[in-house]
Design an enzyme around this catalytic site. Sequence first.
Site, mmCIF file in Angstrom:
data_model
loop_
_atom_site.group_PDB
_atom_site.id
_atom_site.type_symbol
_atom_site.label_atom_id
_atom_site.label_comp_id
_atom_site.label_asym_id
_atom_site.label_seq_id
_atom_site.Cartn_x
_atom_site.Cartn_y
_atom_site.Cartn_z
ATOM 1 N N ASP A 60 -2.631 13.458 15.677
ATOM 2 C CA ASP A 60 -2.047 14.710 15.171
ATOM 3 C C ASP A 60 -0.912 15.168 16.091
ATOM 4 O OD1 ASP A 60 -1.670 17.147 13.875
ATOM 5 O OD2 ASP A 60 -3.379 18.109 14.874
ATOM 6 N N LYS A 62 2.124 16.225 14.720
ATOM 7 C CA LYS A 62 2.919 17.199 13.921
ATOM 8 C C LYS A 62 4.418 16.976 14.112
ATOM 9 C CE LYS A 62 -0.635 20.779 13.915
ATOM 10 N NZ LYS A 62 -1.574 20.267 14.930
ATOM 11 N N ASP A 65 11.430 16.540 13.003
ATOM 12 C CA ASP A 65 12.708 16.168 13.634
ATOM 13 C C ASP A 65 13.616 15.606 12.541
ATOM 14 O OD1 ASP A 65 14.660 15.342 15.583
ATOM 15 O OD2 ASP A 65 13.036 15.202 17.053
ATOM 16 N N ASN A 68 15.774 10.105 10.904
ATOM 17 C CA ASN A 68 15.822 8.859 11.669
ATOM 18 C C ASN A 68 14.809 8.876 12.821
ATOM 19 O OD1 ASN A 68 17.094 6.276 12.460
ATOM 20 N ND2 ASN A 68 17.711 7.453 14.274
ATOM 21 N N THR A 69 14.723 9.992 13.509
ATOM 22 C CA THR A 69 13.800 10.096 14.646
ATOM 23 C C THR A 69 12.353 10.019 14.176
ATOM 24 O OG1 THR A 69 15.426 11.436 15.784
ATOM 25 C CG2 THR A 69 13.186 11.541 16.631
ATOM 26 N N THR A 115 -2.589 27.292 10.790
ATOM 27 C CA THR A 115 -3.682 28.251 10.576
ATOM 28 C C THR A 115 -3.629 29.413 11.563
ATOM 29 O OG1 THR A 115 -5.014 26.684 11.810
ATOM 30 C CG2 THR A 115 -5.342 26.733 9.446
HETATM 31 O O1 C5P Z 1 -10.481 24.458 18.377
HETATM 32 P P1 C5P Z 1 -10.073 24.548 16.914
HETATM 33 O O2 C5P Z 1 -11.228 24.348 15.967
HETATM 34 O O3 C5P Z 1 -9.266 25.790 16.625
HETATM 35 O O4 C5P Z 1 -9.118 23.286 16.727
HETATM 36 C C1 C5P Z 1 -8.372 23.104 15.555
HETATM 37 C C2 C5P Z 1 -7.541 21.865 15.688
HETATM 38 O O5 C5P Z 1 -6.790 21.701 14.494
HETATM 39 C C3 C5P Z 1 -6.525 21.893 16.847
HETATM 40 O O6 C5P Z 1 -6.483 20.589 17.395
HETATM 41 C C4 C5P Z 1 -5.212 22.247 16.186
HETATM 42 O O7 C5P Z 1 -4.109 21.627 16.821
HETATM 43 C C5 C5P Z 1 -5.401 21.652 14.785
HETATM 44 N N1 C5P Z 1 -4.621 22.282 13.722
HETATM 45 C C6 C5P Z 1 -4.688 23.617 13.403
HETATM 46 N N2 C5P Z 1 -3.910 24.141 12.410
HETATM 47 C C7 C5P Z 1 -3.100 23.369 11.709
HETATM 48 C C8 C5P Z 1 -3.036 21.996 12.005
HETATM 49 C C9 C5P Z 1 -3.833 21.487 13.004
HETATM 50 O O8 C5P Z 1 -5.471 24.338 14.026
HETATM 51 N N3 C5P Z 1 -2.404 23.864 10.698
#
Ligand code: C5P
Length: 217
Positions: A60, A62, A65, A68-69, A115
């Site tokens: 994960d 995310k 960019d 191309n990158t 979130t």
């Molecule tokens: O500790 P927690 O349950 O909050 O962890 C949620 C995980 O989900 C984290 O690794 C966070 O980076 C990931 N995440 C998120 N919201 C998103 C995408 C991924 O909380 N929209």
Amino acid sequence: MSSKRLIVALDFENFDEMSKFVAHLDPNSCVVKVGLQLFIAEGAKVLDFLSLKGFEIFLDLKLHDIPNTVNKAVQEISRFNVSMTTIHLQGGIEMIAAANEAKANIKILGVSLLTSLDGSDTKMLYSNDFDKQFNNLIAVAKNAEVDGVVCSSKELLMLSDSPLLKVVPGIRNQNLLDDQKRTMTSSEAYKNGADYIVVGRPITQSANIKDAIKEYS
Ligand code: C5P
């Protein structure tokens, strides 16, 4: 799709902490998620270790960019034994197409709105309501043919007719008073159509890891 529905977020500082924790997990009952902190700290050896232990891995990072990158980054990711990886839908259709072109067997998941964001954030960032901004991003996901989306459980009902895989973080069976704003319990999220839920701190910080895993499975 595998029968595993729980993705455990391995948000640890280093390899030692991660490997001690992973000893409590069964590769047959959960997928593991490696995020930015651990990947930046320890790199690919984490993925090799988890892969040897038999875990299905969600990387994960995310990505967001220029096309191309992102294409080159996904090409590198495709050399690892990972089954899912993330890009931001806000990167736009061309960036997502560039990711798709390089993905090989990996599922590309589009992050919609984090979130940790709510309506006041979408007003400030996009002058838009949360739901409208979410639907704009889902339209991008559909057009660009991503494999799935990452969204909070609150948005699941807006996706009930969608064939996209739904991967849902922000899961809390108890209130931890942390940075997650749009939370829901694991049973509600499954009931509302989550294919996978992503759980970090409620499991990694639990005094009883095995019980926590059962509770969220
Ligand atoms: O500790 P927690 O349950 O909050 O962890 C949620 C995980 O989900 C984290 O690794 C966070 O980076 C990931 N995440 C998120 N919201 C998103 C995408 C991924 O909380 N929209």
